[in-house]
Scaffold this active site. Structure first.
Site, PDB file in Angstrom:
ATOM      1  N   CYS A   1      -8.478  37.299 121.598  1.00  0.00           N
ATOM      2  CA  CYS A   1      -8.576  38.733 121.415  1.00  0.00           C
ATOM      3  C   CYS A   1      -9.240  39.439 122.589  1.00  0.00           C
ATOM      4  CB  CYS A   1      -9.296  39.059 120.107  1.00  0.00           C
ATOM      5  SG  CYS A   1     -10.924  38.349 120.018  1.00  0.00           S
TER       6      CYS A   1
ATOM      7  N   HIS B   1     -14.249  39.473 116.747  1.00  0.00           N
ATOM      8  CA  HIS B   1     -12.993  40.054 117.187  1.00  0.00           C
ATOM      9  C   HIS B   1     -13.279  41.138 118.220  1.00  0.00           C
ATOM     10  CE1 HIS B   1      -8.783  40.622 116.916  1.00  0.00           C
ATOM     11  NE2 HIS B   1      -8.830  41.841 116.393  1.00  0.00           N
TER      12      HIS B   1
ATOM     13  N   ASP C   1      -5.115  47.545 117.843  1.00  0.00           N
ATOM     14  CA  ASP C   1      -5.488  46.123 117.931  1.00  0.00           C
ATOM     15  C   ASP C   1      -4.333  45.348 118.553  1.00  0.00           C
ATOM     16  OD1 ASP C   1      -6.405  43.606 117.744  1.00  0.00           O
ATOM     17  OD2 ASP C   1      -6.918  43.681 115.605  1.00  0.00           O
TER      18      ASP C   1
END
Lengths: 327, 665
Positions: free
Chosen positions: B411, B455, B471
């Site tokens: 991520c 994250h 995202d």
């Protein structure tokens, strides 16, 4: 002989009039006279006497030569009891103790020839040398106070008192009494060696057998049965019975003992304590009486279970009576 | 019992084993040399007990003691502080074991061990440690009992029964003290308890590899209990530090040399959805920020909000934090400050032309900012990007290499590349770190958020909507936001696996894990986190609000009284109420004698006692005799009638009352 006793009884004070203190005195006299022959064993003599007054049987477990036979014989002499000694051997048969029926040519029937058991005080010497069969014949007689031969019952003399001896060592070729049989004996004593002074006196003094032979009875059968009856009347208070129950209960619950005390042991404990109390000239049982006779009453009925530390050299009896609180 | 008597060998061994068991957890905290020395001392001790090794002489022992003291002082630079103190205590106890011979030594060893058992809580207060320490302490208590009453009657099992009984009696007292004893705010004794141990958690920096490392940790970051409807898992974005500044590789909260930010004006949040209310219990992570669901609108007074809408505490968090917050999942933010514009468009020096070109192409093709962002997401989706925990290492220009060459990342790679692209297209953007998702504990009503769920995502400034979350990771691996990363099952080549229902064994293990987590959550909430606030809350619930210290003190005393009464009830003292009235009177007589040093023994009859008194205190025998005589008559004699018994009882009472023995000379 029974008649003679009855006659003599009239000269003695009646049962009701008989004070506990008189009994105490009489016991002291008896023990003193015994002390002339068995030196330094006053306590053992008292315990043996208590056992007899409680109408129990006595097991003496000790080495040869410490005076087991002398003690038994002495008691018989002092109490005026008919004495018989049976030496137990491995080939002794029940009939050798009880007696046999033999065909009588004159009457044309069987006639019973009573064995040595028909006496008032029997010394069963080295009882563990005989076979279990013979042992149980004696023990049955002790329990029933009668023997049965060929279907006929023959009552034993009253009082009937067995002193059995057992040699704890040299167990080769012996048949040690099992616990269930040991339970038939009210007390187990061991005499032990005499102390220094007593032994000196013994070594320097006269032959004990001669002295025994010359000894006059101090009591008679009637007096003994009177005291036995008196002992049964000694009062046990509620707290005292509770104490005895606590002892029984403790022995059963404790992990230390292999097997708890039986109700018979409890009854025996009370009977012995009553005898002890009456011998002290008391009308009531005290915890001290229970404690005086207790270790000897429970000693052969209790065994420590294995694997317990810190008990070396202590008997089950002394341990038990130190562990239970007096209510 | 004489203290100087020798300790039996069995007890010596048992005691040593108890102390060793108690010291064992400390071994891990000790320097290796000390730990090895300690083990050697224990072996020596056991060797002596088993008669395999000679006992140390007095001088040798003194030498070893001195040597180890000097070593500890040398190693820690003193004896103060938790580590040095505990090391010294553990060491001294091991040495004490070596010279343990008498009963007195046994007592001393056990008492010292109790200190040691407390010291464990300086290191950890988790349930397993507590249980372990309790178990060993119970064992030591049994040994203490064996020392006090050397009674072969009750072996270890009997001792345990007694200890359980005593502990049960003490329980009400402990409960009252725990609940009512005035609580101090602040960490335990203001000690920096976790000073030495590293705490994992999110940083306020992000560079490739940071979060992927974190995602392999199963540690709990925080637990959440929703008080309103539970949002879907893919909506659970837990907001952490917002990162503005990038040098191409590392993202930081602020540009180097920026003034300590006070955030400018707080970004105003305009709620557009239903509020979500939740209680969050945050494990201490030694940083100031706390986590809240994107985007918080209401929170505890203890915390402040930053310009980015994040919550921060006033100081670094050393305690577990428990707070209630309200968030909205749909919102708009208003106003872009000059600082935000400046920081939000900052690009690393020497950004590669390839990246700039790509961004410019999208810019020129798209009609709006949002179209650019969509284009970027589409790019991630359509190009062969791989979501992996073990991406190949990146060189001098990570964004460029990632976007055009390796195309494998976690991520942090995606959010970093996405944000950089947005900025290159002239749209203000920033990286937000935090946690995504959460697993529901099926055995309780809360969610567990683990470090593995760390994250990073991006926020892009859109003119009409404010800061909007994008995202990019979800574009590449949509299952990331629906399922959690399975830290236990990283593929061989580093491909990420997700938590899905596994075989029955895995399910059973999960169930066990959830059960355990539920237990430790309650432990945290009700035992460890029980501070001044929870105390006040509890008292308020009992209807005892507005208690000052004095009131609390009085309440504590009353509570203690009640607890003592309860303990007395539990002790079964009442059960032994005397059945015989004469015993009550005689007991007073016994107590009077005990005061002057003549103690009756429980197994002793009254006559035997009297004889002992006569020996010990001949001067008393005259007054003792009638009392014992009456007692014996009452207790063992044949009762005459009730009247007589009452008369005797009265007489006994009078005699005992008059009986005033003086202490012998």
């Amino acid at each position: 002989m029974a008649n003679e006793n009855l006659l003599r009884a009239e000269t003695k004070p009646g049962l009701d009039a008989l004070g506990a203190a008189d009994i105490g005195q009489s016991v002291t006299q008896l023990v003193d006279r015994a002390g002339e022959i068995i030196l330094g064993k006053e306590h053992s003599v008292r315990l043996a006497l208590a056992c007899l007054i409680a109408r129990g049987h006595l097991l003496i477990e000790d080495q040869p030569g410490v005076g087991k036979t002398t003690l038994a014989h002495l008691l018989a002499r002092l109490l005026g009891l008919k004495y018989q000694r049976i030496q137990f051997t491995s080939d002794l048969l029940p009939a050798d103790i009880i007696g046999v029926s033999i065909y009588d040519r004159d009457t044309g029937g069987f006639r019973f020839h009573p064995g040595p058991i028909f006496a008032q005080l029997i010394l069963a010497d080295e009882i563990n040398r005989a076979t279990p069969k013979t042992q149980s014949a004696l023990l049955e007689a002790m329990e029933e106070e009668q023997v049965t031969v060929d279907g006929n019952s023959h009552s034993l003399d009253v009082p009937f008192f067995v002193v059995a001896t057992q040699n704890p060592l040299q167990q080769i070729g012996t048949f040690p009494l099992p616990e269930s049989q040991l339970d038939r004996f009210l007390m187990r004593l061991s005499l032990g060696y005499p102390d220094w002074r007593a032994e000196r006196e013994l070594l320097q003094g006269r032959d004990r057998r001669d002295m025994l032979r010359e000894l006059d009875p101090a009591w008679d059968t009637h007096w003994l049965t009177t005291i036995q009856a008196k002992a049964r009347e000694v009062y046990c208070s509620q707290p005292l019975v509770e104490y005895v129950q606590r002892i029984l209960d403790f022995s059963r619950r404790s992990a230390l003992f292999e097997l708890g005390l039986s109700p018979r042991a409890g009854l025996g404990l009370l009977a012995a304590a009553r005898a002890w109390a009456v011998m002290q000239g008391r009308n009531q049982v005290m915890p001290e009486d229970v404690q005086a006779v207790g270790p000897h009453v429970v000693g052969h009925r209790l065994r420590f279970s294995g694997g317990v530390d810190g008990l070396e050299g202590r008997s089950t009896g002394t341990y038990l009576f130190e562990a239970v609180e007096v209510p | 019992m004489n203290d100087q008597e020798n300790l039996s060998r069995a007890l010596q061994i048992k005691l040593s084993l108890g102390v060793i068991a108690l010291s064992l957890p400390h071994l891990g905290y000790l320097p290796i040399s000390l730990a090895v020395g300690m083990v050697l001392l224990w072996i020596w001790r056991m060797g002596v007990s088993l008669e395999r090794l000679p006992a140390p002489g007095r001088w040798l022992l003194l030498l070893v003691t001195l040597g180890s003291c000097i070593y500890v002082v040398g190693h820690y630079g003193g004896v103060l502080g938790r580590d040095a103190g505990v090391a010294l205590l553990t060491l001294m106890l091991a040495l004490k074991l070596l010279e343990m011979r008498t009963i007195r030594d046994g007592y001393l060893t056990i008492l010292l061990s109790f200190f040691l058992s407390i010291s464990h809580f300086l290191f950890s207060q988790e349930i397993p440690v507590v249980l372990y320490v309790f178990a060993v302490t119970a064992y030591l208590l049994i040994l203490l009992k064996a020392l006090e009453f050397p009674d072969p009657e009750s072996g270890t099992a009997g001792g345990l029964g007694l200890i359980v009984k005593i502990v049960l009696q003490g329980l009400p007292l402990v409960a009252v003290l725990f609940i009512l004893f005035p609580r101090l705010s602040g960490p335990l004794w203001n000690l920096d308890l976790d000073g030495s141990s590293a705490v994992s958690g999110l940083d306020d920096e992000m560079s490739p590899g940071r979060i992927s490392r974190l995602s392999q940790s199963d540690e709990v970051a925080f637990r959440v209990e929703f008080r309103s409807e539970v949002p879907a898992t893919e909506e659970l974005y837990w907001r952490g530090p917002v990162l503005w500044h990038t040098d191409g590789r590392t993202w930081r909260a602020e540009p180097p040399g920026a003034r300590p930010s006070n955030g400018g004006e707080t970004g105003k949040v305009i709620a557009e959805g239903e509020p979500v209310i939740y209680n969050l219990t945050l494990e201490p992570h030694r940083r100031t920020w706390i986590f809240a669901l994107d985007m918080p609108i209401q929170w505890d007074d203890r915390y402040q909000a930053t310009a980015e809408g994040n919550l921060v505490a006033r100081s670094k968090l050393r305690d577990r934090q428990r707070y209630t917050a309200t968030s909205v999942l749909r919102y708009r933010t208003a106003g872009l400050s000059g600082r935000d514009w400046e920081w939000g468009t900052q690009l690393p020096d020497g950004l590669s032309p390839r990246v700039k070109d790509l961004a410019q192409r999208w810019r020129s093709e798209a009609v709006s900012d949002i179209a650019v962002a969509e284009q970027a997401l589409a790019y991630f989706r359509q190009q062969p990007f791989v979501y992996t925990l073990q991406p190949p290492p990146l060189g001098a220009d990570p964004v460029d290499e990632f976007l055009f060459d390796t195309r494998q990342g976690f991520c942090e790679h995606y959010s970093s590349a996405f944000t950089t692209l947005m900025r290159a297209a002239g749209i203000p953007a920033r990286v937000v770190t935090g946690y995504q998702g959460g697993e529901r504990n099926p055995l309780a009503r809360y969610f567990i958020v683990r470090q593995a769920q760390a994250h990073a995502w991006a926020e892009v400034w859109l003119e009409d909507r404010g800061w909007v979350r994008f995202d990019p990771t979800a574009a590449v691996a949509p299952e990331r936001v629906r399922l959690s990363v399975d830290s236990a099952a990283v593929g061989e080549r580093g491909e990420v696996r997700f938590r899905v229902k596994g075989d029955w064994l895995r399910q059973a293990m999960d169930q066990l894990g959830y059960g355990w987590d539920a237990v430790s959550a309650s432990w945290n909430e009700w035992v460890l986190a029980y501070g001044p606030d929870s105390q006040r809350a509890l008292l308020r619930r009992l209807g005892l609000d507005r208690l000052d210290w004095a009131g609390l003190g009085i309440l504590l005393l009353v509570g203690l009284g009640v607890a003592l009464g309860l303990a007395w009830l539990l002790s079964g003292r009442r059960a032994t109420k005397e059945a015989y009235p004469e015993n009550r009177i005689f007991q007073r007589f016994r107590e009077k004698l005990a005061k002057v040093g003549v103690r009756s023994k429980p197994h002793e009859g009254p006559n035997a006692f009297q004889r002992r008194i006569a020996v010990a205190r001949p001067d008393l025998s005259k007054s003792v005799e009638p009392i014992v005589c009456l007692y014996v008559q009452l207790h063992y004699g044949r009762p005459i009638n009730d009247e007589e018994t009452r008369r005797h009882l009265r007489a006994l009472r009078v005699l005992v009352n008059r009986f005033k023995p003086k202490t012998s000379l």
